[in-house]
Write a protein that holds these residues in place. Structure first.
Motif, PDB file in Angstrom:
ATOM      1  N   ARG A  77       7.213  45.620  52.938  1.00 23.16           N
ATOM      2  CA  ARG A  77       7.865  45.928  54.217  1.00 23.16           C
ATOM      3  C   ARG A  77       9.208  46.627  54.035  1.00 23.16           C
ATOM      4  NH1 ARG A  77       6.109  40.499  57.468  1.00 23.16           N
ATOM      5  NH2 ARG A  77       3.921  41.036  57.521  1.00 23.16           N
ATOM      6  N   VAL A  78       9.223  47.591  53.125  1.00 18.99           N
ATOM      7  CA  VAL A  78      10.423  48.409  52.926  1.00 18.99           C
ATOM      8  C   VAL A  78      10.544  49.307  54.159  1.00 18.99           C
ATOM      9  CG1 VAL A  78      11.490  50.195  51.509  1.00 18.99           C
ATOM     10  CG2 VAL A  78      10.212  48.338  50.436  1.00 18.99           C
ATOM     11  N   PRO A  79      11.627  49.156  54.905  1.00 18.92           N
ATOM     12  CA  PRO A  79      11.703  49.824  56.207  1.00 18.92           C
ATOM     13  C   PRO A  79      11.966  51.327  56.135  1.00 18.92           C
ATOM     14  CG  PRO A  79      13.721  48.639  55.790  1.00 18.92           C
ATOM     15  CD  PRO A  79      12.783  48.323  54.656  1.00 18.92           C
ATOM     16  N   ASP A  80      12.724  51.765  55.154  1.00 17.90           N
ATOM     17  CA  ASP A  80      13.145  53.160  55.165  1.00 17.90           C
ATOM     18  C   ASP A  80      13.313  53.666  53.743  1.00 17.90           C
ATOM     19  OD1 ASP A  80      13.957  55.564  56.346  1.00 17.90           O
ATOM     20  OD2 ASP A  80      16.065  54.990  56.212  1.00 17.90           O
ATOM     21  N   PHE A  81      12.611  54.736  53.429  1.00 19.84           N
ATOM     22  CA  PHE A  81      12.773  55.387  52.129  1.00 19.84           C
ATOM     23  C   PHE A  81      12.365  56.838  52.281  1.00 19.84           C
ATOM     24  CE2 PHE A  81       8.463  53.794  52.215  1.00 19.84           C
ATOM     25  CZ  PHE A  81       7.711  54.814  51.657  1.00 19.84           C
ATOM     26  N   ASP A  82      12.859  57.669  51.393  1.00 16.13           N
ATOM     27  CA  ASP A  82      12.492  59.078  51.374  1.00 16.13           C
ATOM     28  C   ASP A  82      11.436  59.288  50.303  1.00 16.13           C
ATOM     29  OD1 ASP A  82      14.399  59.886  53.316  1.00 16.13           O
ATOM     30  OD2 ASP A  82      15.957  59.872  51.778  1.00 16.13           O
ATOM     31  N   SER A  83      10.480  60.151  50.591  1.00 17.28           N
ATOM     32  CA  SER A  83       9.495  60.562  49.601  1.00 17.28           C
ATOM     33  C   SER A  83       9.896  61.931  49.080  1.00 17.28           C
ATOM     34  CB  SER A  83       8.102  60.658  50.222  1.00 17.28           C
ATOM     35  OG  SER A  83       7.590  59.388  50.499  1.00 17.28           O
ATOM     36  N   VAL A  84      10.011  62.051  47.766  1.00 20.48           N
ATOM     37  CA  VAL A  84      10.354  63.322  47.145  1.00 20.48           C
ATOM     38  C   VAL A  84       9.242  63.669  46.164  1.00 20.48           C
ATOM     39  CG1 VAL A  84      11.997  64.522  45.655  1.00 20.48           C
ATOM     40  CG2 VAL A  84      12.834  62.952  47.420  1.00 20.48           C
ATOM     41  N   PHE A  85       8.656  64.838  46.369  1.00 22.40           N
ATOM     42  CA  PHE A  85       7.586  65.309  45.499  1.00 22.40           C
ATOM     43  C   PHE A  85       8.200  66.184  44.412  1.00 22.40           C
ATOM     44  CE2 PHE A  85       5.592  64.018  49.354  1.00 22.40           C
ATOM     45  CZ  PHE A  85       4.396  63.458  48.948  1.00 22.40           C
ATOM     46  N   ILE A  86       7.907  65.853  43.160  1.00 22.73           N
ATOM     47  CA  ILE A  86       8.558  66.520  42.031  1.00 22.73           C
ATOM     48  C   ILE A  86       7.841  67.782  41.575  1.00 22.73           C
ATOM     49  CG2 ILE A  86       9.445  64.298  41.235  1.00 22.73           C
ATOM     50  CD1 ILE A  86       7.456  64.591  38.840  1.00 22.73           C
ATOM     51  N   ASP A  87       6.660  68.058  42.104  1.00 24.90           N
ATOM     52  CA  ASP A  87       5.796  69.122  41.588  1.00 24.90           C
ATOM     53  C   ASP A  87       6.467  70.490  41.498  1.00 24.90           C
ATOM     54  OD1 ASP A  87       3.153  67.625  41.382  1.00 24.90           O
ATOM     55  OD2 ASP A  87       3.728  67.251  43.460  1.00 24.90           O
ATOM     56  N   ASP A  88       7.270  70.856  42.458  1.00 25.44           N
ATOM     57  CA  ASP A  88       7.843  72.205  42.488  1.00 25.44           C
ATOM     58  C   ASP A  88       9.327  72.233  42.149  1.00 25.44           C
ATOM     59  OD1 ASP A  88       5.397  73.373  43.218  1.00 25.44           O
ATOM     60  OD2 ASP A  88       5.751  72.894  45.327  1.00 25.44           O
ATOM     61  N   ASP A  89       9.806  71.193  41.473  1.00 27.45           N
ATOM     62  CA  ASP A  89      11.219  71.114  41.119  1.00 27.45           C
ATOM     63  C   ASP A  89      11.330  70.906  39.606  1.00 27.45           C
ATOM     64  OD1 ASP A  89      13.837  69.975  40.528  1.00 27.45           O
ATOM     65  OD2 ASP A  89      14.081  69.695  42.702  1.00 27.45           O
ATOM     66  N   ALA A  90      11.784  71.921  38.909  1.00 22.08           N
ATOM     67  CA  ALA A  90      11.814  71.875  37.439  1.00 22.08           C
ATOM     68  C   ALA A  90      12.697  70.746  36.915  1.00 22.08           C
ATOM     69  CB  ALA A  90      12.287  73.209  36.879  1.00 22.08           C
ATOM     70  N   GLN A  91      13.827  70.491  37.568  1.00 20.10           N
ATOM     71  CA  GLN A  91      14.721  69.422  37.110  1.00 20.10           C
ATOM     72  C   GLN A  91      14.089  68.057  37.292  1.00 20.10           C
ATOM     73  OE1 GLN A  91      18.380  70.167  39.262  1.00 20.10           O
ATOM     74  NE2 GLN A  91      19.299  71.073  37.429  1.00 20.10           N
ATOM     75  N   LEU A  92      13.481  67.830  38.454  1.00 20.23           N
ATOM     76  CA  LEU A  92      12.821  66.534  38.684  1.00 20.23           C
ATOM     77  C   LEU A  92      11.598  66.380  37.787  1.00 20.23           C
ATOM     78  CD1 LEU A  92      13.088  66.170  42.563  1.00 20.23           C
ATOM     79  CD2 LEU A  92      14.453  65.023  40.801  1.00 20.23           C
ATOM     80  N   GLU A  93      10.879  67.472  37.578  1.00 21.02           N
ATOM     81  CA  GLU A  93       9.721  67.430  36.686  1.00 21.02           C
ATOM     82  C   GLU A  93      10.152  67.040  35.275  1.00 21.02           C
ATOM     83  OE1 GLU A  93       5.946  67.477  35.459  1.00 21.02           O
ATOM     84  OE2 GLU A  93       6.375  68.134  37.502  1.00 21.02           O
ATOM     85  N   ALA A  94      11.257  67.601  34.812  1.00 23.98           N
ATOM     86  CA  ALA A  94      11.762  67.273  33.473  1.00 23.98           C
ATOM     87  C   ALA A  94      12.215  65.824  33.401  1.00 23.98           C
ATOM     88  CB  ALA A  94      12.913  68.204  33.108  1.00 23.98           C
ATOM     89  N   ARG A  95      12.808  65.329  34.475  1.00 20.69           N
ATOM     90  CA  ARG A  95      13.334  63.964  34.481  1.00 20.69           C
ATOM     91  C   ARG A  95      12.239  62.912  34.623  1.00 20.69           C
ATOM     92  NH1 ARG A  95      18.399  61.688  38.027  1.00 20.69           N
ATOM     93  NH2 ARG A  95      18.264  59.563  37.271  1.00 20.69           N
ATOM     94  N   TYR A  96      11.286  63.159  35.525  1.00 25.13           N
ATOM     95  CA  TYR A  96      10.289  62.131  35.840  1.00 25.13           C
ATOM     96  C   TYR A  96       8.904  62.408  35.266  1.00 25.13           C
ATOM     97  CZ  TYR A  96      13.850  60.228  38.822  1.00 25.13           C
ATOM     98  OH  TYR A  96      15.021  59.689  39.274  1.00 25.13           O
ATOM     99  N   GLY A  97       8.523  63.659  35.151  1.00 23.95           N
ATOM    100  CA  GLY A  97       7.252  64.041  34.542  1.00 23.95           C
ATOM    101  C   GLY A  97       6.117  63.084  34.813  1.00 23.95           C
ATOM    102  N   GLU A  98       5.619  62.476  33.766  1.00 25.22           N
ATOM    103  CA  GLU A  98       4.482  61.554  33.873  1.00 25.22           C
ATOM    104  C   GLU A  98       4.875  60.142  34.289  1.00 25.22           C
ATOM    105  OE1 GLU A  98       1.281  62.563  33.556  1.00 25.22           O
ATOM    106  OE2 GLU A  98       2.166  64.568  33.383  1.00 25.22           O
ATOM    107  N   ARG A  99       6.176  59.908  34.540  1.00 21.60           N
ATOM    108  CA  ARG A  99       6.621  58.554  34.895  1.00 21.60           C
ATOM    109  C   ARG A  99       6.375  58.203  36.359  1.00 21.60           C
ATOM    110  NH1 ARG A  99      11.896  56.482  34.189  1.00 21.60           N
ATOM    111  NH2 ARG A  99      12.753  58.360  35.117  1.00 21.60           N
ATOM    112  N   VAL A 100       6.092  59.179  37.195  1.00 20.85           N
ATOM    113  CA  VAL A 100       5.923  58.897  38.616  1.00 20.85           C
ATOM    114  C   VAL A 100       4.731  57.992  38.837  1.00 20.85           C
ATOM    115  CG1 VAL A 100       7.050  60.979  39.464  1.00 20.85           C
ATOM    116  CG2 VAL A 100       4.605  61.007  39.037  1.00 20.85           C
ATOM    117  N   PRO A 101       4.798  57.163  39.832  1.00 22.16           N
ATOM    118  CA  PRO A 101       5.844  57.027  40.837  1.00 22.16           C
ATOM    119  C   PRO A 101       7.036  56.219  40.320  1.00 22.16           C
ATOM    120  CG  PRO A 101       4.084  55.488  41.306  1.00 22.16           C
ATOM    121  CD  PRO A 101       3.638  56.305  40.124  1.00 22.16           C
TER     122      PRO A 101
END
Length: 75
Positions: free
Chosen positions: A25-49
């Protein structure tokens, strides 16, 4: 607290993570998709979610369940 769920398109584990957030019952969170962001892809890669508290600079990596999410949110 600013919660962000980092995820990918067409990600089965991400779908499971969303279900655990709903169970917790987490009331509020943002969803961020890393697919088209090179920095997020480098940081999270296969670790998602990954659930991140942007204010406290901490993360909860998959696998997690509703109880772990609740503890993370309460800390």
């Amino acid at each position: 607290m600013r919660l962000i769920l980092y995820q990918r398109d067409d990600c089965h584990l991400c779908d499971l993570a969303l279900a655990e957030l709903a169970r917790a019952r987490v009331p509020d969170f943002d969803s961020v998709f890393i697919d088209d962001d090179a920095q997020l892809e480098a940081r999270y890669g296969e670790r998602v979610p990954v659930l991140r508290d942007g204010q406290a600079d901490r993360e909860l990596a998959w696998p997690f369940d509703a109880a772990a999410v609740a503890r993370f949110v309460e800390e």
